[in-house]
Design a protein around this motif. Structure first.
Motif, PDB file in Angstrom:
ATOM      1  N   PHE A 195       8.348   7.061  -2.970  1.00 25.50           N
ATOM      2  CA  PHE A 195       9.020   7.703  -4.092  1.00 25.50           C
ATOM      3  C   PHE A 195       8.564   7.097  -5.418  1.00 25.50           C
ATOM      4  O   PHE A 195       8.304   7.827  -6.389  1.00 25.50           O
ATOM      5  N   VAL A 196       8.468   5.788  -5.489  1.00 26.43           N
ATOM      6  CA  VAL A 196       8.041   5.131  -6.730  1.00 26.43           C
ATOM      7  C   VAL A 196       6.634   5.604  -7.106  1.00 26.43           C
ATOM      8  O   VAL A 196       6.347   5.886  -8.280  1.00 26.43           O
ATOM      9  N   VAL A 197       5.765   5.735  -6.119  1.00 26.67           N
ATOM     10  CA  VAL A 197       4.405   6.226  -6.370  1.00 26.67           C
ATOM     11  C   VAL A 197       4.439   7.677  -6.835  1.00 26.67           C
ATOM     12  O   VAL A 197       3.699   8.076  -7.747  1.00 26.67           O
ATOM     13  N   LYS A 198       5.310   8.475  -6.248  1.00 27.77           N
ATOM     14  CA  LYS A 198       5.418   9.889  -6.649  1.00 27.77           C
ATOM     15  C   LYS A 198       5.880  10.036  -8.092  1.00 27.77           C
ATOM     16  O   LYS A 198       5.398  10.912  -8.821  1.00 27.77           O
ATOM     17  N   VAL A 199       6.817   9.199  -8.512  1.00 30.06           N
ATOM     18  CA  VAL A 199       7.284   9.244  -9.897  1.00 30.06           C
ATOM     19  C   VAL A 199       6.110   8.984 -10.843  1.00 30.06           C
ATOM     20  O   VAL A 199       5.915   9.685 -11.836  1.00 30.06           O
ATOM     21  N   ARG A 200       5.349   7.980 -10.527  1.00 24.85           N
ATOM     22  CA  ARG A 200       4.184   7.632 -11.350  1.00 24.85           C
ATOM     23  C   ARG A 200       3.167   8.779 -11.390  1.00 24.85           C
ATOM     24  O   ARG A 200       2.691   9.177 -12.457  1.00 24.85           O
TER      25      ARG A 200
ATOM     26  N   PHE B   2       0.840  -1.195   0.000  1.00 23.77           N
ATOM     27  CA  PHE B   2       0.000   0.000   0.000  1.00 23.77           C
ATOM     28  C   PHE B   2       0.876   1.246   0.000  1.00 23.77           C
ATOM     29  O   PHE B   2       1.886   1.303   0.668  1.00 23.77           O
ATOM     30  N   TYR B   3       0.449   2.259  -0.731  1.00 27.20           N
ATOM     31  CA  TYR B   3       1.148   3.523  -0.613  1.00 27.20           C
ATOM     32  C   TYR B   3       0.432   4.370   0.425  1.00 27.20           C
ATOM     33  O   TYR B   3      -0.721   4.126   0.754  1.00 27.20           O
ATOM     34  N   PRO B   4       1.121   5.369   0.988  1.00 26.36           N
ATOM     35  CA  PRO B   4       0.615   6.043   2.176  1.00 26.36           C
ATOM     36  C   PRO B   4      -0.513   7.023   1.885  1.00 26.36           C
ATOM     37  O   PRO B   4      -0.899   7.229   0.740  1.00 26.36           O
TER      38      PRO B   4
ATOM     39  N   ALA C 232       1.931  -1.114  -5.447  1.00 27.06           N
ATOM     40  CA  ALA C 232       0.710  -0.730  -6.149  1.00 27.06           C
ATOM     41  C   ALA C 232       0.835   0.696  -6.659  1.00 27.06           C
ATOM     42  O   ALA C 232       1.198   1.597  -5.914  1.00 27.06           O
ATOM     43  N   LEU C 233       0.529   0.901  -7.927  1.00 33.36           N
ATOM     44  CA  LEU C 233       0.627   2.228  -8.536  1.00 33.36           C
ATOM     45  C   LEU C 233      -0.755   2.793  -8.853  1.00 33.36           C
ATOM     46  O   LEU C 233      -1.678   2.046  -9.194  1.00 33.36           O
TER      47      LEU C 233
ATOM     48  N   ALA D 273      -4.846  15.921   3.342  1.00 32.67           N
ATOM     49  CA  ALA D 273      -4.043  14.806   2.849  1.00 32.67           C
ATOM     50  C   ALA D 273      -4.620  14.179   1.590  1.00 32.67           C
ATOM     51  O   ALA D 273      -3.884  13.808   0.671  1.00 32.67           O
ATOM     52  N   GLN D 274      -5.957  14.077   1.516  1.00 31.50           N
ATOM     53  CA  GLN D 274      -6.554  13.409   0.365  1.00 31.50           C
ATOM     54  C   GLN D 274      -6.323  14.165  -0.938  1.00 31.50           C
ATOM     55  O   GLN D 274      -6.356  13.571  -2.012  1.00 31.50           O
ATOM     56  N   ASP D 275      -6.080  15.469  -0.868  1.00 36.95           N
ATOM     57  CA  ASP D 275      -5.819  16.240  -2.077  1.00 36.95           C
ATOM     58  C   ASP D 275      -4.403  16.033  -2.593  1.00 36.95           C
ATOM     59  O   ASP D 275      -4.099  16.368  -3.744  1.00 36.95           O
ATOM     60  N   LEU D 276      -3.536  15.524  -1.743  1.00 34.50           N
ATOM     61  CA  LEU D 276      -2.137  15.300  -2.117  1.00 34.50           C
ATOM     62  C   LEU D 276      -1.849  13.844  -2.454  1.00 34.50           C
ATOM     63  O   LEU D 276      -0.713  13.485  -2.749  1.00 34.50           O
ATOM     64  N   THR D 277      -2.884  13.007  -2.424  1.00 33.59           N
ATOM     65  CA  THR D 277      -2.708  11.573  -2.592  1.00 33.59           C
ATOM     66  C   THR D 277      -3.390  11.079  -3.859  1.00 33.59           C
ATOM     67  O   THR D 277      -4.594  11.266  -4.029  1.00 33.59           O
ATOM     68  N   PRO D 278      -2.662  10.415  -4.755  1.00 38.29           N
ATOM     69  CA  PRO D 278      -3.322   9.829  -5.925  1.00 38.29           C
ATOM     70  C   PRO D 278      -4.212   8.679  -5.488  1.00 38.29           C
ATOM     71  O   PRO D 278      -3.817   7.861  -4.657  1.00 38.29           O
ATOM     72  N   PRO D 279      -5.420   8.596  -6.022  1.00 39.39           N
ATOM     73  CA  PRO D 279      -6.315   7.503  -5.618  1.00 39.39           C
ATOM     74  C   PRO D 279      -5.803   6.160  -6.122  1.00 39.39           C
ATOM     75  O   PRO D 279      -5.121   6.093  -7.153  1.00 39.39           O
ATOM     76  N   PRO D 280      -6.099   5.086  -5.407  1.00 33.25           N
ATOM     77  CA  PRO D 280      -5.687   3.759  -5.865  1.00 33.25           C
ATOM     78  C   PRO D 280      -6.296   3.438  -7.225  1.00 33.25           C
ATOM     79  O   PRO D 280      -7.345   3.969  -7.590  1.00 33.25           O
ATOM     80  N   ALA D 281      -5.642   2.564  -7.961  1.00 26.23           N
ATOM     81  CA  ALA D 281      -6.175   2.137  -9.249  1.00 26.23           C
ATOM     82  C   ALA D 281      -7.489   1.393  -9.041  1.00 26.23           C
ATOM     83  O   ALA D 281      -7.703   0.759  -8.007  1.00 26.23           O
TER      84      ALA D 281
END
Length: 241
Positions: free
Chosen positions: A58-63, A25-27, A113-114, A209-217
């Motif tokens: 970091f991997v999630v941020k790159v994506r 899981f990403y944070p 997970a991306l 926080a939710q505005d800074l987080t990409p939603p799960p696929a």
């Protein structure tokens, strides 16, 4: 199954949000704020070296970064009012596509997970630029890309100097080269408002926080792919893929 970013618009609306089973899981927080209360905590120990929360984030941020910047680059490559802006757009598209391929490969090897959408904050950047035209679009594009990429350099440097995972190191190397290329490209347009860009880099977003987080696929949907242009010469860095 994969789907191109251009064809993926219908995937971004509706449906229950799910997480790939067995993936890390990403944070709950991304962006300029600290992504984790325990960034050094080891979450997995693959053969390529211990993987920490900071590495995974970091991997999630790159994506996530590529998911908003790529379509903006596409628009700039065709609607920019100057050759320099159109050229910058082409560089964004080529660089983001190559980096995304490396990111997806690393994530697959490490079980991360991306997302298939950028964060709401990043979607806001894209939405604003999509509504602009002419010189306003050119200037806002150059300044926003300069600010976000300048900010990301700090994250890349931190991860590159602390990670013990060889795949994450290689991805950080490619991300660093790509970000510097994008910064140079938009600076060459002569349209960057450096005062505004630097202010954006250093200011707190003051967003939930939710505005800074990409939603799960979305579970069961094909993964979004940033397709490289036909004439792209961008390639992955050694050690990734």
């Amino acid at each position: 199954m994969l789907v191109s970013r251009k064809a993926a618009g219908t995937l971004f609306v509706g449906g229950a949000l799910g997480m790939t089973l067995g993936s890390l899981f990403y944070p709950a927080m991304l962006g300029v704020q600290k992504v984790s209360s325990a960034p050094e905590r080891v979450v997995a120990t693959p053969a390529t070296g211990p993987l920490t929360e900071a590495d995974r984030d970091f991997v999630v941020k790159v994506r996530s970064a590529g998911l908003w910047e790529y379509p903006v680059g596409q628009r700039a490559s065709t609607k920019g009012t100057t050759k320099a802006v159109r050229s910058a757009g082409e560089q964004l598209v080529a660089g983001d596509a190559s980096l995304d391929a490396a990111c997806r490969d690393v994530a697959s090897q490490l079980g991360i997970a991306l997302p298939d959408q950028p964060s709401p904050q990043q979607q806001g950047f894209e939405s604003r630029l999509n509504k602009e035209n002419g010189k306003q679009f050119d200037t806002d594009l150059a300044t926003t890309v300069r600010a976000t990429n300048g900010q990301f350099l700090t994250t890349i440097a931190s991860v590159r100097t602390t990670t013990r995972n060889s795949l994450v190191r290689a991805l950080a190397d490619q991300a660093n080269a790509t970000v510097l290329d994008h910064i140079t490209a938009v600076e060459k347009t002569g349209l960057v408002d450096f005062g505004q860009a630097l202010a954006q880099e250093t200011a707190s977003p003051n967003l939930p926080a939710q505005d800074l987080t990409p939603p799960p696929a979305v579970a069961g949907q094909p993964q979004v792919v940033l397709t490289p242009p036909a004439n792209s010469t961008a390639s992955q860095s050694p050690g990734v893929g």
